[in-house]
Design a protein around this motif. Sequence first.
Motif, PDB file in Angstrom:
ATOM      1  N   GLU A  64      41.784 -12.557  29.009  1.00  0.00           N
ATOM      2  CA  GLU A  64      42.999 -12.688  28.216  1.00  0.00           C
ATOM      3  C   GLU A  64      43.083 -11.596  27.158  1.00  0.00           C
ATOM      4  N   ARG A  65      41.968 -11.255  26.534  1.00  0.00           N
ATOM      5  CA  ARG A  65      41.966 -10.215  25.512  1.00  0.00           C
ATOM      6  C   ARG A  65      42.271  -8.854  26.138  1.00  0.00           C
ATOM      7  N   GLU A  66      41.711  -8.597  27.341  1.00  0.00           N
ATOM      8  CA  GLU A  66      41.994  -7.334  28.019  1.00  0.00           C
ATOM      9  C   GLU A  66      43.462  -7.239  28.420  1.00  0.00           C
ATOM     10  N   ALA A  67      44.055  -8.374  28.817  1.00  0.00           N
ATOM     11  CA  ALA A  67      45.462  -8.366  29.215  1.00  0.00           C
ATOM     12  C   ALA A  67      46.374  -8.139  28.004  1.00  0.00           C
ATOM     13  N   LEU A  68      46.017  -8.701  26.854  1.00  0.00           N
ATOM     14  CA  LEU A  68      46.847  -8.539  25.658  1.00  0.00           C
ATOM     15  C   LEU A  68      46.659  -7.173  25.003  1.00  0.00           C
ATOM     16  N   GLY A  69      45.482  -6.579  25.183  1.00  0.00           N
ATOM     17  CA  GLY A  69      45.234  -5.262  24.615  1.00  0.00           C
ATOM     18  C   GLY A  69      45.199  -5.292  23.100  1.00  0.00           C
ATOM     19  N   ASP A  70      46.013  -4.440  22.479  1.00  0.00           N
ATOM     20  CA  ASP A  70      46.032  -4.356  21.018  1.00  0.00           C
ATOM     21  C   ASP A  70      46.624  -5.603  20.365  1.00  0.00           C
ATOM     22  N   LYS A  71      47.368  -6.382  21.134  1.00  0.00           N
ATOM     23  CA  LYS A  71      47.985  -7.584  20.585  1.00  0.00           C
ATOM     24  C   LYS A  71      47.041  -8.790  20.592  1.00  0.00           C
ATOM     25  N   ALA A  72      45.837  -8.587  21.083  1.00  0.00           N
ATOM     26  CA  ALA A  72      44.882  -9.699  21.155  1.00  0.00           C
ATOM     27  C   ALA A  72      44.503 -10.140  19.743  1.00  0.00           C
ATOM     28  N   PRO A  73      44.367 -11.444  19.520  1.00  0.00           N
ATOM     29  CA  PRO A  73      43.970 -11.923  18.186  1.00  0.00           C
ATOM     30  C   PRO A  73      42.534 -11.515  17.878  1.00  0.00           C
ATOM     31  N   PRO A  74      42.182 -11.383  16.613  1.00  0.00           N
ATOM     32  CA  PRO A  74      40.802 -11.005  16.263  1.00  0.00           C
ATOM     33  C   PRO A  74      39.805 -12.071  16.699  1.00  0.00           C
ATOM     34  N   LYS A  75      38.601 -11.619  17.004  1.00  0.00           N
ATOM     35  CA  LYS A  75      37.559 -12.543  17.441  1.00  0.00           C
ATOM     36  C   LYS A  75      37.199 -13.503  16.306  1.00  0.00           C
ATOM     37  N   ALA A  76      36.965 -14.741  16.690  1.00  0.00           N
ATOM     38  CA  ALA A  76      36.571 -15.746  15.697  1.00  0.00           C
ATOM     39  C   ALA A  76      35.143 -15.491  15.235  1.00  0.00           C
TER      40      ALA A  76
END
Length: 325
Positions: A64-76
């Motif tokens: 999911e993070r790879e698909a969102l790219g720069d729009k991915a939320p920061p890691k918890a």
Amino acid sequence: MAGQGSGAGTGDGAGPPAPERVLFPPTFSVSEIKNKQRRHFMFLRWKQQQRKEKLALKKKRRKEREALGDKAPPKAVPKTIENQRVYDETTVDPNDEEVAFDEATDEFAPYFNRQTVPKILITTSDRPRGRTVRFCEQLATVIPNSHVYYRRGLALKRIIPQCIARDFTDLIVINEDRKIPNGLVLSHLPDGPTAHFRMSSVRLRKEIKRKGKEPTEHVPEVILNNFTTRLGHSIGRMFAALFPHDPQFIGRQVATFHNQRDYIFFRFHRYIFKSEKKVGIQELGPRFTLKLRSLQKGTFDSKYGEYEWIHKRREMDTSRRRFHL
């Protein structure tokens, strides 16, 4: 009676149909299994299933993070005891004028002003055994300009004046119990302070796996980690004062004092740069862990000495998230 019950459930005008009963599986606990071997087997299967689910969830989140790219939320950020630490009012601010004044006037100021050169005496409790003797010899190869002296009934109060007269700047005493090193006393000369540590997890060089070759005589670099409070700052300065100012980088040796949850882990490594981004390290030994028990003003005096700090377990260890160093 049977006919009335079946008629009510068919929806022929006598009333709404009865909801179907949902049968849930019975709750099951591994601890209810009586057979020990079977219980252990089922527990291992449950742990394996937990690991599979955790890995699957991790892979899903990464995709999911790879698909969102720069729009991915920061890691918890995971919650740990360290990042949930209770704030200490004595935490040191490097820009604080009061801290700077204390550093300029404390007992370690002559060392940091390069007015003195470290000269260390390493001694032991009365009549040490083989393991303690070997540990002192290996510790002397880590700390430059250190000398080992084995006590034979001589009191520390008589040793300290002799050390001062011979220009020793620090005294290290290794205590033992049942032939195992279990304590370390560090006294800064001539005016103190004196710290008493409980020592544990001592490993000599031959007991360390994949250890490197014997250390050379080069002056090592020193790393002090996580000494953040006023007390921890004083302890860190005590350790720093044991080593000469200018390390010899050609030796590629580093001595590390890492504070974590008030336990001070000591490691001695040799490093090598494999590339611009990768570094290889080899542990040289010895290794040990220290726990501060007390800090005393002046040199060693167990009877009339004035203590700056004493570890009182029942009063101080009320919270797992409160640390003193």
